[in-house]
Enzyme design. Sequence first.
Site, PDB file in Angstrom:
ATOM      1  N   HIS A 106      -6.253   5.809   9.040  1.00  0.00           N
ATOM      2  CA  HIS A 106      -7.121   6.984   9.065  1.00  0.00           C
ATOM      3  C   HIS A 106      -6.389   8.229   8.628  1.00  0.00           C
ATOM      4  O   HIS A 106      -6.980   9.149   8.068  1.00  0.00           O
ATOM      5  CB  HIS A 106      -7.782   7.126  10.427  1.00  0.00           C
ATOM      6  N   GLU A 120     -17.586  -5.136   9.077  1.00  0.00           N
ATOM      7  CA  GLU A 120     -16.138  -4.969   8.952  1.00  0.00           C
ATOM      8  C   GLU A 120     -15.358  -6.034   9.733  1.00  0.00           C
ATOM      9  O   GLU A 120     -14.144  -6.010   9.797  1.00  0.00           O
ATOM     10  CB  GLU A 120     -15.692  -3.552   9.329  1.00  0.00           C
ATOM     11  N   ASP A 169     -11.381  -2.229   7.484  1.00  0.00           N
ATOM     12  CA  ASP A 169     -11.191  -3.156   8.588  1.00  0.00           C
ATOM     13  C   ASP A 169     -11.443  -4.591   8.156  1.00  0.00           C
ATOM     14  O   ASP A 169     -10.747  -5.501   8.583  1.00  0.00           O
ATOM     15  CB  ASP A 169     -12.121  -2.789   9.754  1.00  0.00           C
ATOM     16  N   CYS A 222     -18.591   1.597   2.411  1.00  0.00           N
ATOM     17  CA  CYS A 222     -17.989   2.889   2.761  1.00  0.00           C
ATOM     18  C   CYS A 222     -16.492   2.751   3.028  1.00  0.00           C
ATOM     19  O   CYS A 222     -15.838   3.707   3.407  1.00  0.00           O
ATOM     20  CB  CYS A 222     -18.705   3.509   3.953  1.00  0.00           C
TER      21      CYS A 222
HETATM   22  C1  PEP Z   1     -13.805   0.682   7.264  1.00  0.00           C
HETATM   23  O1  PEP Z   1     -13.280   0.016   8.165  1.00  0.00           O
HETATM   24  O2  PEP Z   1     -13.840   0.336   6.070  1.00  0.00           O
HETATM   25  C2  PEP Z   1     -14.420   1.982   7.584  1.00  0.00           C
HETATM   26  C3  PEP Z   1     -15.073   2.678   6.697  1.00  0.00           C
HETATM   27  O3  PEP Z   1     -14.217   2.454   8.853  1.00  0.00           O
HETATM   28  P1  PEP Z   1     -12.885   3.213   9.289  1.00  0.00           P
HETATM   29  O4  PEP Z   1     -12.001   3.345   8.095  1.00  0.00           O
HETATM   30  O5  PEP Z   1     -13.275   4.526   9.854  1.00  0.00           O
HETATM   31  O6  PEP Z   1     -12.328   2.279  10.310  1.00  0.00           O
HETATM   32 MG    MG Z   2     -13.667   0.562  10.226  1.00  0.00          MG
END
Ligand code: PEP
Ligand code: MG
Length: 560
Positions: free
Chosen positions: A191, A433, A457, A504
């Site tokens: 993140h 995910e 994920d 996403c």
């Molecule tokens: C992902 O896991 O691809 C996602 C968009 O969620 P995050 O990156 O916030 O875990």
């Molecule tokens: Mg995620």
Amino acid sequence: MVYKGIPISPGVAIGKVYLLKRESHQVHRRSILPNEIKNELSRFRKAVEDTRREILAVEDKVKKALSSKKSRIFEGYRLFLEDKMLIEETEGVIKEQRVNAEFAFSMQLNKIISEFKKIKNDYLKERARDISELGSRVMSNLMDKDDKVLWDNIPPSSVLVAYNITPADTTNMKSNNIRAFVTNIGGKTSHTAIVARALEIPAVTGIKDFSDIAESGQNIIVDGGNGIVITDPDEETVTNYKRERKRYLDEQHSLQKLLDLPAVSSDGTVFGVEANIEISEEISTALACGAEGIGLYRSEYMFINSVTIPSEEEQYAQYKTVCEKMLPYSVIIRTIDLGADKLTDTVKMPAEQNPMMGLRSIRLCFKLPQIFKTQIRALLRASSAGNLKIMIPMITNVSELKKVKTIINEIKKELEQEGLAFNANTPVGAMIEVPAAALAADLIAEEADFLSIGTNDLIQYTFAADRMNENVDYLYEAGNPALMRLIKFVIDEAHKKQKSVSMCGEMASDPAFTKILMGLGLDVFSMSAIAIPKIKKIIRTTSVKEAKEFADRFISGACL
Ligand code: PEP
Ligand code: MG
């Protein structure tokens, strides 16, 4: 010296190293004016007094719980806080050398600790550690334990170097004019990396021991796109990188021409391009980059960046503003996805052996129903202000999604009884995910209004490779047929149920995968706003026909 790390956020920065050593309280010498002495002395006395009070409180607790014998060590601590060599001499240094209290105190502290270390007596040597701990407490009080003080100390245009940097630290960087950062550990889809890209802060990670090697004030170049870090560069290298930085900025600028053009393939298929945001302030960048909606609003950042749990009213106001600003486009707000690397003091999470596989995300929300219900109330209320969709992260099986829908229906009844407006048809989508969810995409698509693939994920769980661990970065393979087969299955099954599929995860913003995702039939690409023009350019110059052929070959393993 040239170092190669993992590129996590593109762009070139040239600046000076600032070592972020939070735990050991980085202390800087600051000269003070004669009229500042009084204030500096009283800051120091207050820090000592606060520490004394803290120790008394702990002492009291220990006395009650254990014996007064065990609490005697605290007496020693307190006596030490009255020690002439430490207190009076620190005050003397502040007055005579006209320096800040932190610097004066650390000087005295180090002197005493080194005296103790010289003593050939194990017991007394051990006391050096107690003194150092005590000194650390005083220093924390002096620095107000507040990150802000730390941020304020950082000269503008610095390049931050640290062992690790949290996502919350990264959100602080933009307002503090940090040019780039380099860390010893971390992965491309951590993140911290995602926030760095969103805020356009060049960054490199995974350079072993770099925070021990780099020196404060050293000249440094960070090439975030290639994962290269250069310390003490010569003039020619600086000139070359200045040129490279200009080239990068020009390229970004030229992509701006695509802003108002639709993301339509060369043979006429229209794709959606949306933005991922972490904080509502990113909306203007999203719109400026040509986003046709918000495909992922990581609502947990509201919790991460706040000192208390945001109330229903606070959340409602934020969600409403985002929806209104994005009209007529839709906004997908993801319910809080806390846990693993996204931590906050406001929501207590249990310490776990394996947090990535533990109580994170929707699992945590089920354990904290009050927090979850408050968020659902705020989201539903905001749904009457725009085109809002609710998205649930880390769904593992259909029952979880059904459970969420039951909670949402209960809240709808509650709001109805209270006479509060909401959109009764607010779509509820699921993030895919977890591999188990991907393999049950047909069943989940039956229950969900839309699906969104979270590759960050999904990749780590498919390949059993922690997304934050640079040691297994080589296994964290977005471009592997195994992953593409899973993605294809999700898209095909959702389409059979007439449900749209967006992506996403960071893969959606990687130009290397645009063509294959077009070929697999992905409907919407959602990504950091700055990546939109680049992806749009590929979509507009690629035909779905050629993309499909390429995807078929790739999935069969022919491209390996
Ligand atoms: C992902 O896991 O691809 C996602 C968009 O969620 P995050 O990156 O916030 O875990
Ligand atoms: Mg995620």
